[in-house]
Design a protein around this motif. Sequence first.
Motif, mmCIF file in Angstrom:
data_model
loop_
_atom_site.group_PDB
_atom_site.id
_atom_site.type_symbol
_atom_site.label_atom_id
_atom_site.label_comp_id
_atom_site.label_asym_id
_atom_site.label_seq_id
_atom_site.Cartn_x
_atom_site.Cartn_y
_atom_site.Cartn_z
ATOM 1 N N VAL A 158 -0.966 5.123 3.576
ATOM 2 C CA VAL A 158 -2.280 5.431 3.004
ATOM 3 C C VAL A 158 -2.322 6.918 2.675
ATOM 4 C CG1 VAL A 158 -4.784 5.398 3.379
ATOM 5 C CG2 VAL A 158 -3.335 3.620 4.419
ATOM 6 N N THR A 206 -10.369 4.976 8.282
ATOM 7 C CA THR A 206 -9.149 4.165 8.191
ATOM 8 C C THR A 206 -8.549 3.959 9.565
ATOM 9 O OG1 THR A 206 -8.736 5.089 5.971
ATOM 10 C CG2 THR A 206 -6.913 3.956 7.044
ATOM 11 N N ILE A 240 -2.562 3.338 -1.751
ATOM 12 C CA ILE A 240 -2.128 2.405 -0.704
ATOM 13 C C ILE A 240 -0.802 1.785 -1.129
ATOM 14 C CG2 ILE A 240 -2.689 0.362 0.665
ATOM 15 C CD1 ILE A 240 -5.619 0.690 -0.256
ATOM 16 N N THR A 285 1.566 -1.086 0.389
ATOM 17 C CA THR A 285 1.692 -2.131 1.407
ATOM 18 C C THR A 285 3.087 -2.727 1.317
ATOM 19 O OG1 THR A 285 -0.668 -2.614 1.179
ATOM 20 C CG2 THR A 285 0.690 -4.281 2.290
ATOM 21 N N THR A 318 -4.685 -3.731 4.751
ATOM 22 C CA THR A 318 -4.917 -3.248 3.386
ATOM 23 C C THR A 318 -6.236 -3.784 2.841
ATOM 24 O OG1 THR A 318 -2.551 -3.045 2.962
ATOM 25 C CG2 THR A 318 -3.983 -3.230 1.039
ATOM 26 N N ASN A 319 -6.509 -5.055 3.070
ATOM 27 C CA ASN A 319 -7.751 -5.648 2.584
ATOM 28 C C ASN A 319 -8.976 -5.050 3.262
ATOM 29 O OD1 ASN A 319 -6.559 -7.302 0.648
ATOM 30 N ND2 ASN A 319 -6.142 -8.902 2.137
ATOM 31 N N VAL A 372 1.983 0.099 6.136
ATOM 32 C CA VAL A 372 1.082 0.478 5.058
ATOM 33 C C VAL A 372 1.014 2.001 5.038
ATOM 34 C CG1 VAL A 372 -1.279 0.366 4.129
ATOM 35 C CG2 VAL A 372 -0.307 -1.627 5.311
#
Length: 112
Positions: A85, A106, A76, A78, A60-61, A83
Amino acid sequence: MKLSESNCEACRADAPKVSDEELAQLIKMIPDWTPIVVDDIMQLERVYKFKNFKDALAFTNKLGAISEEEGHHPGILTEWGKVTVTWWSHSIKGLHKNDFIMAAKTDELLAD
């Protein structure tokens, strides 16, 4: 040129959404993504699986960092071990080529 090697272009409110023909071509380049419709807005969605929350958060980061670089931001979610997206262009309430570019970028985060 691969989608992931492209950069997003500024997307104005009057920018054209991808056509059905463009959608059919572009989705072939990101086969793990699914076109969905939420509140009458076409979007791209993919669920990524991870061993734990720490790995999901790290992904995610990384996604947040590339989103900031490109000036285009996804939805997003999480959770422990996954995750979700979602890409779409808010300004045009639908899909733009930028969304496909960012979906490809991604996917490449998994290789990092």
